[in-house]
Design a protein around this motif. Structure first.
Motif, short mmCIF file in Angstrom:
data_model
loop_
_atom_site.label_atom_id
_atom_site.label_comp_id
_atom_site.label_asym_id
_atom_site.label_seq_id
_atom_site.Cartn_x
_atom_site.Cartn_y
_atom_site.Cartn_z
N PHE A 186 0.73 -1.19 -0.18
CA PHE A 186 0.11 0.09 0.08
C PHE A 186 1.24 1.08 0.23
O PHE A 186 1.89 1.05 0.68
N GLU A 187 0.47 1.99 -0.68
CA GLU A 187 0.89 3.52 -0.46
C GLU A 187 -0.24 4.41 0.59
O GLU A 187 -1.74 4.17 0.35
N TRP A 188 0.56 4.87 1.59
CA TRP A 188 -0.50 5.64 2.75
C TRP A 188 -0.01 6.80 3.02
O TRP A 188 1.61 6.94 2.96
N LYS A 189 -0.72 7.97 3.79
CA LYS A 189 -0.19 8.98 3.70
C LYS A 189 -1.49 9.36 4.84
O LYS A 189 -2.20 9.12 4.70
N LEU A 190 -0.88 10.53 5.92
CA LEU A 190 -2.20 10.00 6.80
C LEU A 190 -3.06 11.67 6.98
O LEU A 190 -1.92 12.49 6.13
N ASP A 191 -3.26 11.98 6.72
CA ASP A 191 -4.45 12.95 7.00
C ASP A 191 -3.93 14.32 7.84
O ASP A 191 -3.58 13.57 8.51
N GLU A 192 -3.78 15.17 7.31
CA GLU A 192 -2.94 16.84 7.44
C GLU A 192 -3.51 16.90 8.68
O GLU A 192 -2.63 17.98 10.18
N LEU B 15 -7.02 8.99 13.50
CA LEU B 15 -6.09 8.38 12.88
C LEU B 15 -6.81 8.42 11.18
O LEU B 15 -6.68 7.56 10.12
N LEU B 16 -6.64 9.80 10.05
CA LEU B 16 -7.24 9.64 9.00
C LEU B 16 -6.16 9.64 7.98
O LEU B 16 -4.61 10.07 7.81
N ILE B 17 -6.23 8.48 7.48
CA ILE B 17 -5.12 8.26 6.13
C ILE B 17 -5.72 7.42 4.89
O ILE B 17 -6.95 7.34 4.65
N ASP B 18 -5.03 8.53 4.05
CA ASP B 18 -5.18 7.87 2.84
C ASP B 18 -4.60 6.77 2.57
O ASP B 18 -3.48 6.62 2.19
N ILE B 19 -5.24 5.89 1.74
CA ILE B 19 -4.27 4.65 1.58
C ILE B 19 -4.74 4.17 0.24
O ILE B 19 -5.54 3.41 -0.29
N GLU B 20 -3.53 2.67 -0.65
CA GLU B 20 -4.18 2.82 -2.21
C GLU B 20 -3.79 1.22 -2.23
O GLU B 20 -2.30 1.81 -2.15
#
Ligand code: HEM
Length: 224
Positions: A181-187, A205-210
């Motif tokens: 996965f590629e992921w990044k936490l929401d700012e 823990l909002l996360i953008d994950i793909e």
């Protein structure tokens, strides 16, 4: 109503054990994983080292091959990052112990029979052992540390029996999350958290994950 089996535990004891295991085994590990993601998101150098370590393991596997014990032994930096997370945000913040004999500590007498509350988050912030204690620095655990200075799993005869299991599930989960996965936490996720009594991020823990496209990157989900 409580039933006693001919040779077994009473229903109340079974319920009590199941409730205990849900908190002791599930909530603690969920907390570790939550704060590990948070610290790696905020410390890109450490994250880069975790990714490199996990990619090396992934490259050594055939398509679809499961992780082995030997693979887990290679994930040393990833486990150091987990320990550093447990040092900074211990899921269990204190434990009660009873003095089995008179103990003198730092000029104070703790009489036999007294209960002592050990606070993990204070013990693990000692700057003499962990310089700049509030900094996230997994490499601290690459050299040995004095006994009982890292106490996230307690210590002594009643030390957490689930610590090795925690290592396994954390390393396996991290392996897949960073290689597939590629992921990044929401700012909006800042560093704050509250305890109830387990630590929980104050703003979630909002996360953008793909998922990574494994048809172009190989079975392990990474470029070979
Ligand atoms: C990040 C994960 C975990 C942390 C931080 C943690 C922490 C702790 C701590 C501080 C204690 C008390 C130790 C003492 O009094 O010296 C404890 C006890 C215990 N833990 Fe864990 N634990 C974790 C995961 C687990 C898991 C995965 C299991 C089971 C699969 C587990 C089962 C237990 C049990 C049964 C006890 C009671 C042991 C006894 O009283 O003899 N824990 N844990």
């Amino acid at each position: 109503m409580t039933h006693m089996l001919a040779e077994g535990l009473a229903d109340e004891e079974i319920i009590d054990n199941v409730m205990f295991m849900m908190v002791a085994a599930h909530d603690t590990t969920a907390s570790l994983f939550t704060f590990l993601l948070r610290h790696l998101d905020g410390n890109r150098d450490a994250y880069g080292r975790v990714v490199a370590e996990q990619q090396e393991v992934a490259r050594s596997k055939a398509p679809g091959e499961a992780l082995s014990w030997d693979d887990l032994a290679k994930m040393k930096y990833t486990w150091s990052a987990a320990m550093e997370t447990l040092r900074l945000v211990p899921p269990v913040f204190s434990m009660l112990k009873r003095a089995v004999e008179d103990v003198e500590f730092d000029g104070h007498l703790i009489p036999k029979g007294w209960q002592v509350l050990g606070a993990m988050n204070l013990t693990q912030q000692d700057p003499a052992i962990f310089p700049e204690p509030s900094r996230f620095e997994p490499a601290r655990f690459e050299s040995p540390i004095p006994p009982y200075s890292f106490v996230a799993f307690g210590g002594g005869a009643r030390m957490c029996p689930g610590n090795e299991f925690t290592r396994v599930e954390t390393l396996v989960a991290m392996h897949y999350i960073v290689t597939r996965f590629e992921w990044k936490l929401d700012e909006g996720c800042d560093g704050s958290f509250s305890r109830y009594p387990m630590p929980s991020p104050a703003r979630g823990l909002l996360i953008d994950i793909e998922p990574i496209d494994t048809t172009t990157t190989g079975a392990a989900g990474i470029s070979k």
